[in-house]
Design a protein around this motif. Structure first.
Motif, PDB file in Angstrom:
ATOM      1  N   PHE A  14       0.914  -1.121   0.010  1.00  0.00           N
ATOM      2  CA  PHE A  14      -0.033  -0.127   0.044  1.00  0.00           C
ATOM      3  C   PHE A  14       0.798   1.398  -0.024  1.00  0.00           C
ATOM      4  O   PHE A  14       0.591   2.206  -0.889  1.00  0.00           O
ATOM      5  CB  PHE A  14      -0.859  -0.033   1.453  1.00  0.00           C
ATOM      6  N   LEU A  15       1.940   1.234   0.894  1.00  0.00           N
ATOM      7  CA  LEU A  15       2.805   2.437   0.900  1.00  0.00           C
ATOM      8  C   LEU A  15       3.448   2.637  -0.334  1.00  0.00           C
ATOM      9  O   LEU A  15       3.578   3.795  -0.807  1.00  0.00           O
ATOM     10  CB  LEU A  15       3.930   2.088   1.986  1.00  0.00           C
ATOM     11  N   LEU A  16       3.733   1.544  -1.271  1.00  0.00           N
ATOM     12  CA  LEU A  16       4.440   1.657  -2.528  1.00  0.00           C
ATOM     13  C   LEU A  16       3.457   2.169  -3.679  1.00  0.00           C
ATOM     14  O   LEU A  16       3.769   3.105  -4.268  1.00  0.00           O
ATOM     15  CB  LEU A  16       4.987   0.238  -2.929  1.00  0.00           C
ATOM     16  N   ALA A  17       2.317   1.782  -3.665  1.00  0.00           N
ATOM     17  CA  ALA A  17       1.469   2.425  -4.472  1.00  0.00           C
ATOM     18  C   ALA A  17       0.905   3.793  -3.955  1.00  0.00           C
ATOM     19  O   ALA A  17       0.912   4.580  -5.316  1.00  0.00           O
ATOM     20  CB  ALA A  17       0.085   1.398  -4.316  1.00  0.00           C
ATOM     21  N   VAL A  18       0.824   3.995  -2.898  1.00  0.00           N
ATOM     22  CA  VAL A  18       0.521   5.569  -2.736  1.00  0.00           C
ATOM     23  C   VAL A  18       1.670   6.314  -2.675  1.00  0.00           C
ATOM     24  O   VAL A  18       1.442   7.461  -3.477  1.00  0.00           O
ATOM     25  CB  VAL A  18       0.125   5.622  -1.043  1.00  0.00           C
ATOM     26  N   SER A  19       2.820   6.002  -2.688  1.00  0.00           N
ATOM     27  CA  SER A  19       4.005   6.888  -3.094  1.00  0.00           C
ATOM     28  C   SER A  19       4.172   6.984  -4.654  1.00  0.00           C
ATOM     29  O   SER A  19       4.640   8.117  -5.066  1.00  0.00           O
ATOM     30  CB  SER A  19       5.253   6.444  -2.286  1.00  0.00           C
ATOM     31  N   LEU A  20       3.827   6.001  -5.198  1.00  0.00           N
ATOM     32  CA  LEU A  20       3.879   6.001  -6.893  1.00  0.00           C
ATOM     33  C   LEU A  20       2.617   7.091  -7.342  1.00  0.00           C
ATOM     34  O   LEU A  20       3.219   7.895  -7.967  1.00  0.00           O
ATOM     35  CB  LEU A  20       3.694   4.846  -7.490  1.00  0.00           C
ATOM     36  N   SER A  34       7.453  12.062 -15.108  1.00  0.00           N
ATOM     37  CA  SER A  34       8.250  10.912 -15.148  1.00  0.00           C
ATOM     38  C   SER A  34       9.371  11.187 -13.916  1.00  0.00           C
ATOM     39  O   SER A  34       9.584  10.108 -13.245  1.00  0.00           O
ATOM     40  CB  SER A  34       9.078  10.857 -16.431  1.00  0.00           C
ATOM     41  N   ILE A  35       9.788  12.056 -13.731  1.00  0.00           N
ATOM     42  CA  ILE A  35      10.677  12.286 -12.528  1.00  0.00           C
ATOM     43  C   ILE A  35       9.789  12.092 -11.267  1.00  0.00           C
ATOM     44  O   ILE A  35      10.288  11.374 -10.189  1.00  0.00           O
ATOM     45  CB  ILE A  35      11.358  13.652 -12.526  1.00  0.00           C
ATOM     46  N   GLY A  36       8.610  12.548 -11.295  1.00  0.00           N
ATOM     47  CA  GLY A  36       7.831  12.187  -9.932  1.00  0.00           C
ATOM     48  C   GLY A  36       7.639  10.742  -9.628  1.00  0.00           C
ATOM     49  O   GLY A  36       7.636  10.176  -8.677  1.00  0.00           O
ATOM     50  N   PHE A  37       7.366  10.091 -10.910  1.00  0.00           N
ATOM     51  CA  PHE A  37       7.168   8.703 -10.697  1.00  0.00           C
ATOM     52  C   PHE A  37       8.235   7.954 -10.550  1.00  0.00           C
ATOM     53  O   PHE A  37       8.220   7.228  -9.294  1.00  0.00           O
ATOM     54  CB  PHE A  37       6.887   8.164 -12.206  1.00  0.00           C
ATOM     55  N   LEU A  41       8.714   6.182  -6.629  1.00  0.00           N
ATOM     56  CA  LEU A  41       9.148   4.617  -6.753  1.00  0.00           C
ATOM     57  C   LEU A  41      10.289   4.742  -5.703  1.00  0.00           C
ATOM     58  O   LEU A  41      10.262   3.623  -4.878  1.00  0.00           O
ATOM     59  CB  LEU A  41       9.489   4.064  -8.229  1.00  0.00           C
ATOM     60  N   GLY A  42      11.144   5.442  -5.525  1.00  0.00           N
ATOM     61  CA  GLY A  42      12.320   5.179  -4.800  1.00  0.00           C
ATOM     62  C   GLY A  42      11.820   5.397  -3.270  1.00  0.00           C
ATOM     63  O   GLY A  42      12.162   4.651  -2.505  1.00  0.00           O
ATOM     64  N   VAL A  43      11.061   6.406  -2.925  1.00  0.00           N
ATOM     65  CA  VAL A  43      10.360   6.522  -1.644  1.00  0.00           C
ATOM     66  C   VAL A  43       9.489   5.441  -1.218  1.00  0.00           C
ATOM     67  O   VAL A  43       9.736   4.858  -0.188  1.00  0.00           O
ATOM     68  CB  VAL A  43       9.660   7.764  -1.530  1.00  0.00           C
TER      69      VAL A  43
END
Length: 60
Positions: A14-20, A34-37, A41-43
């Motif tokens: 869930f944290l991965l999906a929300v941060s993406l 793209s940079i935001g994505f 992804l990194g966060v």
């Protein structure tokens, strides 16, 4: 004999999906989706690994 209590693992997906999503939206607002994505992804991966490590230490 007593059964050991069942333990369900923590989930960090869930944290991965929300941060993406958040990274993409914030990046799009700044004109660089793209940079935001990639930043999201990194966060998200850092948070995912943190949850995994915390969950792993709880089982021991």
């Amino acid at each position: 004999m007593a059964n050991p209590p069942s333990r369900t693992p923590m989930a960090g997906g869930f944290l991965l999906a929300v941060s993406l999503l958040a990274g993409t939206i914030i990046g799009a607002g700044r004109g660089e989706a793209s940079i935001g994505f990639v930043a999201g992804l990194g966060v998200g991966l850092v948070l995912l690994v943190a949850v995994w490590l915390i969950d792993r230490t709880r089982t021991r």
